[in-house]
Scaffold this motif. Structure first.
Motif, PDB file in Angstrom:
ATOM      1  N   LYS A 158       0.860  -1.185   0.000  1.00  0.00           N
ATOM      2  CA  LYS A 158       0.000   0.000   0.000  1.00  0.00           C
ATOM      3  C   LYS A 158       0.894   1.232   0.000  1.00  0.00           C
ATOM      4  O   LYS A 158       1.828   1.321   0.789  1.00  0.00           O
ATOM      5  CB  LYS A 158      -0.902   0.020   1.240  1.00  0.00           C
ATOM      6  CG  LYS A 158      -1.943  -1.062   1.237  1.00  0.00           C
ATOM      7  CD  LYS A 158      -2.813  -0.987   2.479  1.00  0.00           C
ATOM      8  CE  LYS A 158      -3.857  -2.100   2.455  1.00  0.00           C
ATOM      9  NZ  LYS A 158      -4.720  -2.067   3.647  1.00  0.00           N
TER      10      LYS A 158
ATOM     11  N   ARG B  90      -3.149   3.384  -1.954  1.00  0.00           N
ATOM     12  CA  ARG B  90      -3.374   2.801  -3.279  1.00  0.00           C
ATOM     13  C   ARG B  90      -2.466   1.587  -3.441  1.00  0.00           C
ATOM     14  O   ARG B  90      -1.303   1.628  -3.053  1.00  0.00           O
ATOM     15  CB  ARG B  90      -3.055   3.856  -4.338  1.00  0.00           C
ATOM     16  CG  ARG B  90      -3.255   3.414  -5.747  1.00  0.00           C
ATOM     17  CD  ARG B  90      -2.935   4.589  -6.694  1.00  0.00           C
ATOM     18  NE  ARG B  90      -3.173   4.220  -8.055  1.00  0.00           N
ATOM     19  CZ  ARG B  90      -4.325   4.360  -8.685  1.00  0.00           C
ATOM     20  NH1 ARG B  90      -5.352   4.911  -8.066  1.00  0.00           N
ATOM     21  NH2 ARG B  90      -4.471   3.982  -9.934  1.00  0.00           N
TER      22      ARG B  90
ATOM     23  N   VAL C 258      -6.341  -1.055  -6.236  1.00  0.00           N
ATOM     24  CA  VAL C 258      -7.214  -1.040  -5.068  1.00  0.00           C
ATOM     25  C   VAL C 258      -6.968   0.296  -4.385  1.00  0.00           C
ATOM     26  O   VAL C 258      -5.821   0.694  -4.177  1.00  0.00           O
ATOM     27  CB  VAL C 258      -6.890  -2.193  -4.092  1.00  0.00           C
ATOM     28  CG1 VAL C 258      -7.782  -2.107  -2.864  1.00  0.00           C
ATOM     29  CG2 VAL C 258      -7.027  -3.544  -4.769  1.00  0.00           C
TER      30      VAL C 258
ATOM     31  N   ASN D  13      -7.949   2.452  -0.929  1.00  0.00           N
ATOM     32  CA  ASN D  13      -8.460   2.274   0.432  1.00  0.00           C
ATOM     33  C   ASN D  13      -8.607   3.646   1.090  1.00  0.00           C
ATOM     34  O   ASN D  13      -7.638   4.397   1.193  1.00  0.00           O
ATOM     35  CB  ASN D  13      -7.477   1.424   1.244  1.00  0.00           C
ATOM     36  CG  ASN D  13      -7.116   0.132   0.545  1.00  0.00           C
ATOM     37  OD1 ASN D  13      -7.926  -0.777   0.465  1.00  0.00           O
ATOM     38  ND2 ASN D  13      -5.911   0.047   0.024  1.00  0.00           N
TER      39      ASN D  13
ATOM     40  N   SER E 110     -13.159   0.575   0.550  1.00  0.00           N
ATOM     41  CA  SER E 110     -12.173   0.137  -0.448  1.00  0.00           C
ATOM     42  C   SER E 110     -12.878  -0.244  -1.739  1.00  0.00           C
ATOM     43  O   SER E 110     -13.978  -0.804  -1.702  1.00  0.00           O
ATOM     44  CB  SER E 110     -11.378  -1.072   0.052  1.00  0.00           C
ATOM     45  OG  SER E 110     -10.618  -0.745   1.185  1.00  0.00           O
ATOM     46  N   HIS E 111     -12.216   0.061  -2.852  1.00  0.00           N
ATOM     47  CA  HIS E 111     -12.732  -0.374  -4.141  1.00  0.00           C
ATOM     48  C   HIS E 111     -11.589  -0.677  -5.083  1.00  0.00           C
ATOM     49  O   HIS E 111     -10.470  -0.189  -4.899  1.00  0.00           O
ATOM     50  CB  HIS E 111     -13.690   0.649  -4.763  1.00  0.00           C
ATOM     51  CG  HIS E 111     -13.087   1.980  -5.100  1.00  0.00           C
ATOM     52  ND1 HIS E 111     -12.041   2.159  -5.969  1.00  0.00           N
ATOM     53  CD2 HIS E 111     -13.415   3.223  -4.684  1.00  0.00           C
ATOM     54  CE1 HIS E 111     -11.750   3.430  -6.089  1.00  0.00           C
ATOM     55  NE2 HIS E 111     -12.557   4.112  -5.293  1.00  0.00           N
TER      56      HIS E 111
END
Length: 113
Positions: A11, A26, A42, A44, A105-106
């Motif tokens: 991350k 990210r 991803v 967050n 999160s996506h």
């Protein structure tokens, strides 16, 4: 073929110029070195964190993987949760981020550029 294990992707703190309200990290899954056609990451968000209004040069797909978030355009806001898929057409001004009470999160999918 390449298998990407999300738990093994580090991350990185996202740039503060694009985000407000809290911390955003990210995890780049597919970058320009991995594909000419797709960018995937991803993202967050801590509770209350979101990005500023912005547009993309391609459609954007968001796949919610955790928490509760908000996706907004200039005319509407939608609360979204795990399993929801959001399609944002090219050029649509929008923002997305966590609600005030939940981390969020996506996975984001766009075309490079």
């Amino acid at each position: 073929m390449k298998v990407i294990r999300i738990g093994e992707v580090p991350k990185e703190v996202a740039g503060t110029a694009s985000f407000i309200g809290g911390q955003v990290t990210r995890q780049t899954l597919i970058g320009p070195q991995g594909s000419r056609f797709f960018s995937m990451a991803v993202v967050n968000f801590s509770p209350g964190a979101r990005n500023n209004f912005h547009v993309h040069t391609s459609d954007q797909i968001l796949i919610v993987t955790a928490g509760e978030g908000i996706v907004a355009t200039e005319v509407e806001e939608q609360v979204v949760g795990m399993g929801d898929v959001i399609h944002i057409p090219v050029g649509e001004r929008h923002w997305h981020g966590a609600t005030g009470n939940s981390a969020f999160s996506h996975i984001t999918l766009t075309a490079p550029g």
